[in-house]
Write an enzyme that holds these catalytic residues in place. Structure first.
Site, PDB file in Angstrom:
ATOM      1  N   SER A 141       0.862  -1.274   0.289  1.00 13.36           N
ATOM      2  CA  SER A 141       0.050  -0.018  -0.083  1.00 13.36           C
ATOM      3  C   SER A 141       0.994   1.138  -0.105  1.00 13.36           C
ATOM      4  CB  SER A 141      -0.957   0.054   1.208  1.00 13.36           C
ATOM      5  OG  SER A 141      -1.546   1.220   1.404  1.00 13.36           O
ATOM      6  N   TYR A 154      -1.576  -0.847  10.192  1.00 13.32           N
ATOM      7  CA  TYR A 154      -1.854  -1.308   8.984  1.00 13.32           C
ATOM      8  C   TYR A 154      -0.544  -0.747   8.080  1.00 13.32           C
ATOM      9  CZ  TYR A 154      -3.939  -1.208   4.242  1.00 13.32           C
ATOM     10  OH  TYR A 154      -3.966  -1.131   3.104  1.00 13.32           O
TER      11      TYR A 154
END
Length: 289
Positions: A141, A154
């Protein structure tokens, strides 16, 4: 050019929705057989009915090593082997400060986002070596590249995925197995709703809102869609990327190219904020005087 994955067998985790589903659809259209590994049984069964000759569903919780082993075994028994693995299954925690992190929550994120792909690679390698090599793709990401694009656990986990992919590539590429990561930007999937604690159905509906509005935050004026990541995965899975390993491909509509003023002419210049508009106008090359 169709058929870029003809004769190939792929395993995709998180294949029943979002990026995984978009990639499954593209891979099948390009000739691949696909193991759809997910925990959404009803959607998995629908995929088998939709693609009866090309898709088999494997219930796979990526935190359960036995499920990963079984999914790889299904690729071998159903389709004869494994050439491509897309470790894509993911979740997110809620936005919050480091002071709000819990040990259990941190472990849960890392079990799915880091441990899951690590075990996926571990068990894919023997199957791929039987076929003479393969391609492993891990979903990272932009949150793993820059602060501010996701919750702290995350984001830290996704940074780990980028480096883990690089380290695995160093080990495996000499054996004919390439390893790369994809770093999506604002892609219209349910993960944003999940970050806010929504139910799965509500989070799926939230994806439409992301598609409608995310483009205002990036230079490329189109919504990021699962198909955009699927195209990147196709490139990394196919022979077109035969000379590419140990890297991460950023697919984000340009959102990480720089701060907003670098691409939005209506955004204020940070230099003007620092020095003041009048001083900026006096600078050489300003056209003043």
């Amino acid at each position: 050019m169709a058929g870029r994955l003809e004769g190939k067998v792929a395993m995709i985790t998180g294949a029943a929705s979002g990026i995984g589903l978009g990639t499954l659809e593209l891979f099948v259209s390009e000739g691949a057989k696909v193991i759809a590994a997910d925990v959404q049984d009803e959607k998995g069964a629908m995929l088998e009915r939709r693609f009866p000759d090309a898709v088999r569903y494997a219930r796979c919780d990526v935190t359960a090593e036995a499920d990963i082993v079984a999914a790889v075994a299904l690729a071998e028994s159903a389709f004869g082997g494994l050439d491509i693995q897309f470790n894509n299954a993911g979740i997110s925690d809620r936005m919050g400060a480091i002071t709000e992190v819990t040990a259990d929550g941190w472990n849960w994120i890392f079990d799915i986002l880091v441990r899951g792909p690590a075990l996926g690679m571990k068990h894919a390698v023997p199957a791929m070596l039987k076929r003479g090599g393969g391609s492993i793709i891990n979903t990272a990401s932009i949150a793993g590249l820059q602060a501010g694009w996701g919750p702290i656990a995350y984001s830290t986990a996704k940074a780990g995925v980028v480096h883990m992919s690089r380290c695995a590539a160093a080990q495996l590429s000499p054996q004919g197995i390439r390893v790369n990561a994809i770093c999506p930007g604002l892609i219209a999937t349910s993960i944003f709703g999940a970050t806010m604690g929504m139910t799965r159905d509500a989070a799926d509906q939230m994806a439409a809102l992301v598609a409608q509005n995310a483009q205002i935050a990036q230079p490329v004026k189109k919504p990021g869609l699962p198909q955009d990541i699927a195209q990147a995965a196709l490139y990394l899975a196919s022979d077109a990327s035969a000379f590419v390993t140990g890297t991460h491909l950023v697919v984000d509509g340009g959102i990480t190219v720089g701060s907003r003023h670098s691409w939005d002419p209506e955004a204020g210049s940070p230099f003007a904020a620092i020095f003041g508009e009048s001083l900026m106008q006096m600078a050489p090359g300003s056209g003043q005087g």
